[in-house]
Design a protein around this motif. Structure first.
Motif, short mmCIF file in Angstrom:
data_model
loop_
_atom_site.label_atom_id
_atom_site.label_comp_id
_atom_site.label_asym_id
_atom_site.label_seq_id
_atom_site.Cartn_x
_atom_site.Cartn_y
_atom_site.Cartn_z
N ASP A 44 -1.00 -40.49 56.47
CA ASP A 44 -2.37 -40.58 57.00
C ASP A 44 -2.69 -39.19 57.52
O ASP A 44 -2.20 -38.75 58.55
N THR A 45 -3.51 -38.47 56.76
CA THR A 45 -3.69 -37.04 57.01
C THR A 45 -4.99 -36.77 57.75
O THR A 45 -6.06 -37.00 57.22
N TRP A 46 -4.88 -36.29 58.96
CA TRP A 46 -6.08 -35.92 59.71
C TRP A 46 -6.32 -34.42 59.59
O TRP A 46 -5.41 -33.62 59.83
N GLN A 52 -9.99 -31.39 58.92
CA GLN A 52 -11.43 -31.18 58.81
C GLN A 52 -11.74 -30.01 57.89
O GLN A 52 -10.87 -29.14 57.69
N THR A 53 -12.98 -29.95 57.44
CA THR A 53 -13.43 -28.83 56.61
C THR A 53 -13.03 -27.50 57.25
O THR A 53 -12.58 -26.58 56.57
N GLU A 54 -13.20 -27.42 58.55
CA GLU A 54 -12.95 -26.18 59.28
C GLU A 54 -11.47 -25.80 59.32
O GLU A 54 -11.12 -24.67 59.67
N GLY A 106 -14.15 -32.06 67.89
CA GLY A 106 -15.23 -33.06 67.86
C GLY A 106 -14.70 -34.48 67.76
O GLY A 106 -15.47 -35.43 67.73
N ASP A 107 -13.37 -34.64 67.71
CA ASP A 107 -12.78 -35.97 67.60
C ASP A 107 -12.17 -36.42 68.92
O ASP A 107 -11.64 -35.61 69.68
N GLY A 108 -12.21 -37.73 69.12
CA GLY A 108 -11.49 -38.34 70.22
C GLY A 108 -10.12 -38.77 69.70
O GLY A 108 -9.94 -38.99 68.50
N HIS A 128 -17.56 -39.34 54.49
CA HIS A 128 -18.45 -38.17 54.43
C HIS A 128 -19.05 -37.92 55.79
O HIS A 128 -19.53 -38.83 56.45
N ARG A 129 -19.04 -36.65 56.14
CA ARG A 129 -19.57 -36.26 57.45
C ARG A 129 -21.07 -36.09 57.37
O ARG A 129 -21.56 -35.31 56.55
N ILE A 130 -21.79 -36.79 58.22
CA ILE A 130 -23.25 -36.67 58.22
C ILE A 130 -23.73 -36.58 59.66
O ILE A 130 -23.37 -37.40 60.50
O1 PRX Z 1 -13.47 -37.45 62.39
C1 PRX Z 1 -12.45 -36.87 61.62
C2 PRX Z 1 -12.44 -37.50 60.25
O2 PRX Z 1 -13.21 -36.66 59.42
C3 PRX Z 1 -13.68 -35.54 60.14
C4 PRX Z 1 -13.69 -34.31 59.27
O3 PRX Z 1 -14.56 -34.49 58.21
P1 PRX Z 1 -14.61 -33.44 57.03
O4 PRX Z 1 -14.76 -32.08 57.58
O5 PRX Z 1 -15.65 -33.90 56.07
O6 PRX Z 1 -13.20 -33.50 56.36
C5 PRX Z 1 -12.75 -34.68 55.80
C6 PRX Z 1 -11.49 -34.45 55.04
C7 PRX Z 1 -10.57 -33.42 55.50
C8 PRX Z 1 -12.76 -35.42 61.31
O7 PRX Z 1 -13.35 -34.72 62.37
N1 PRX Z 1 -11.09 -37.64 59.70
C9 PRX Z 1 -10.54 -36.91 58.71
N2 PRX Z 1 -9.31 -37.36 58.42
C10 PRX Z 1 -9.05 -38.38 59.26
C11 PRX Z 1 -10.18 -38.56 60.08
N3 PRX Z 1 -10.22 -39.51 61.03
C12 PRX Z 1 -9.14 -40.28 61.18
N4 PRX Z 1 -8.04 -40.19 60.44
C13 PRX Z 1 -7.93 -39.27 59.46
N5 PRX Z 1 -6.84 -39.20 58.71
#
Ligand code: PRX
Length: 636
Positions: free
Chosen positions: A398-400, A402-404, A487-489, A513-515
């Motif tokens: 489960d990979t967390w 972000q684009t950044e 930006g995440d909790g 998708h981030r919106i």
């Molecule tokens: O909220 C988190 C969620 O997606 C956001 C980033 O979105 P984006 O830049 O479009 O990148 C998505 C793919 C890398 C984060 O701030 N997110 C991403 N992966 C997870 C996640 N939330 C929970 N679990 C994850 N594995």
């Protein structure tokens, strides 16, 4: 190619993690040594988050495509670099070896130069998921042009905004694209965008679907004509500085305008590859099937750059999971004997809805590792994935990230570190997450929740937002002193494992998708007769989050016209942003709950959208508390 920096056990992970914290420069220098450099760096890292100013591998010189392509030629030139599976299962797939990909990239790089594109120029790419898309990206990187891939589902207006922001004078597109039963008129959309972007000098058009398109004399040229007319190829790649920009990728934030996240060459390369090899525990014979679109960061890092730098084989699929039927992913896995499947929880949930019948008669035996990305995965989806796709035999990462971030930040390493459903678990070596409270104080200990920050740089992090460095500072580095704010909790459990709980800002996560809510509001407000709107998220079974819009019209539509006005607003949002931003629910209201200072109380709107009418909290500070009763009464 097996890289020495792959940690193979939990013990090794712990050692690597400790080394990365105790001596970050030494640690990353060790990783970076496994890449191909024209010139070694002088200093590994210099940083100041307050500006922000972050530099990795200073004065190192390289070209990322020599790492993706050239250096594999001697040892594995005939290995498939990319296997491309078309939308239509009846059309033959294509396999391209490292040698062939190298040849095509060098040749197309010469095409780019012939068309006047030089180092540092921005090139927007708006294509479907065709094999030529990675070729176009890599060709840009070969000559040092900065690519900005725009997801094929974005509207003409969104393309125009990005072209303008990036100051891109060049575009690469397709006549059309296939996605499921749909033919997408990509070039026609580009033409619309360019009607307000007169500064674009050249559009290179790949023929994919054969639909008729308008070619503007002097501006538009065909890919195949250009390849035929170009002599030679760029065998000597442009020498880039470690910190030269590699690409810009636009993403949504809490303000109305998407921002251009800038990734630079060496740090991104090192981090995308390091994370790929370690999270998926990559082996030489893996077939890596990442189902993301290349228009998002996941596709950049784990279809293109990370996979190719590691010498892996990437499986690139043009279409959608449910076409021609809900067994398509499983057909593809079986047909190409994919060993790694990396997808989004929303895709898993949409396939779960078809039950297990589509899995019957399809062989998933080749699968070794499963991954998810983009949003929190609910336990039901996790168990379904584990049981029916993985046969309880494949670790799920489960990979967390972000684009950044450029690459995966918090995740278990497949089969090496422990997994826990719903948890991204532990940070990768080099990543130092902290939880911070409202006041900005770091929360220590376990079994605690807070806002997720990163307190030390990692090579794959963004360096700036294109054309507006202050925006980068304000967005990511100003909320908490000397830290990157995600930006995440997040919750850290008793064992120190991380569970991402979702965005704490005004950003929605719809189908991964981030919106930005402000972006959707701006689009709705452009619709004729709309006075004001407020957008919030609500739980959605398949999408994770759905979009709920409260809209005030100049004159409230009567019941007969509701449907009509709603449909018309959806058309406007599709035109301004694209179909992904279309609200699932629109409620017409006569007012919005506002504080005396005029601020919309989104907390209340969120609760109503979630159906939690009794948990609205204190509404006494509102300018007009009666409006809340009306909104509750007319909820859709
Ligand atoms: O909220 C988190 C969620 O997606 C956001 C980033 O979105 P984006 O830049 O479009 O990148 C998505 C793919 C890398 C984060 O701030 N997110 C991403 N992966 C997870 C996640 N939330 C929970 N679990 C994850 N594995």
């Amino acid at each position: 190619m097996i890289m020495k920096f792959r940690v193979g056990s939990y013990e090794e992970y712990k050692q690597a993690y400790a080394a990365s914290v105790n001596d970050p420069s030494g640690f990353w220098a060790g990783v970076a040594e496994e890449f191909l450099w024209r010139r070694q760096w002088d200093k590994v890292l210099e940083w100041d988050f307050r500006k922000p100013d972050v530099k990795w591998f200073m004065n190192g010189r390289l070209n990322i495509t020599e790492n993706c392509l050239d250096r594999h030629l001697a040892t594995q030139g005939d290995k498939p670099a990319i296997i491309w599976e078309p939308n239509d299962p009846g059309e033959p797939h294509r396999t391209i070896t490292y040698r062939e990909l190298h040849e095509q990239v060098c040749r197309f790089a010469a095409v780019l130069r012939r068309n006047g594109i030089q180092k540092g120029d921005r090139v927007c790419i708006y294509m479907g998921m065709v094999l030529e898309l990675p070729v176009a990206m890599l060709a840009c990187a070969r000559i040092g042009a900065i690519h900005s891939v725009i997801f094929g589902g974005f509207s003409a207006q969104s393309i125009a905004d990005r072209l303008q922001d990036a100051g891109a004078e060049y575009m690469i597109t397709c006549d059309g694209g296939y996605r499921g039963a749909k033919d997408i008129p990509l070039k026609a959309t580009v033409d619309d965008a360019l009607s307000v972007c007169g500064f674009v000098k050249r559009v290179i058009v790949l023929q994919r679907t054969g639909i008729p398109v308008t070619m503007t004399e002097g501006r538009d040229v065909w890919w195949h004509d250009e390849v035929a007319a170009t002599e030679g190829s760029v065998t000597t790649a442009e020498e880039m500085d470690a910190e030269d920009p590699l690409f810009i990728l636009y993403t949504s934030g809490s303000t109305g305008k998407p921002k251009g996240v800038v990734h630079t060459t060496a740090g991104y390369m090192v981090y995308a590859t390091y994370s790929f090899v370690n999270v998926f525990q990559v082996r030489a014979d893996d077939i890596h099937f990442c189902t993301a679109d290349i228009g998002w960061i996941t596709g950049h890092s784990y279809i293109v750059y990370g996979v190719l730098c590691a010498g892996g084989t990437s499986l690139l699929y043009e279409g959608i999971p449910t076409w021609p039927d809900a067994g398509r992913f499983w057909d593809i896995v079986g047909k190409h004997r994919a060993t790694i499947l990396y997808t989004a929880p929303t895709a898993i949930r949409s396939l779960m809805a078809y039950g297990t019948a589509p899995l019957q008669g399809r062989s998933l035996a080749s699968l070794r590792v499963l991954g998810t990305v983009g949003e929190p995965i609910n336990e039901e989806a996790w168990h379904w994935y584990n049981e029916y796709v993985g046969g309880k035999n494949c670790p799920i990462v489960d990979t967390w990230w972000q684009t950044e971030n450029g690459g995966i930040m918090i995740s278990n390493l497949a089969g090496v570190t422990p997994a826990k459903p719903g948890y991204a678990t532990l940070p990768l070596p080099g990543i130092q997450p902290v939880l911070v409270d409202e006041k900005g104080d770091v929360i220590t200990g376990n079994d605690v929740s807070g806002n997720l920050c990163i307190r030390f740089p990692w090579p794959g992090m963004l360096r700036t937002t294109w054309g507006d460095h202050e925006r980068c500072r304000l967005n990511y580095f100003a909320a908490y002193d000397n830290m990157y704010f995600t930006g995440d909790g997040c919750y850290r459990d008793e064992q120190g494992m991380y569970r991402i709980t979702g965005r704490v800002d005004d950003v929605l996560n719809v189908s991964g998708h981030r919106i930005g809510t402000a972006e959707v509001e701006n689009a709705i407000n452009m619709h004729e007769g709309v006075l004001e709107s407020a957008v919030v998220g609500f739980p959605h079974d398949v999408k994770g989050q759905g979009i709920y819009a409260y809209v005030i019209m100049e004159s409230m539509p009567d019941d007969d016209r509701h449907m009509h006005v709603r449909a018309a607003i959806l058309v406007t949002v599709t035109e301004v942003i694209g179909p992904i931003a279309r609200p699932d629910k629109i409620q017409f209201v006569s007012g919005l709950p506002k504080t005396r200072s005029g601020k919309i109380m989104r907390r209340i709107l969120r609760k109503i959208a979630e159906g939690e009418m009794h948990a609205l909290g204190d509404t006494s500070t509102l300018l007009d508390p009666a409006v809340v009763d009306e909104i509750k009464r007319t909820k859709v």
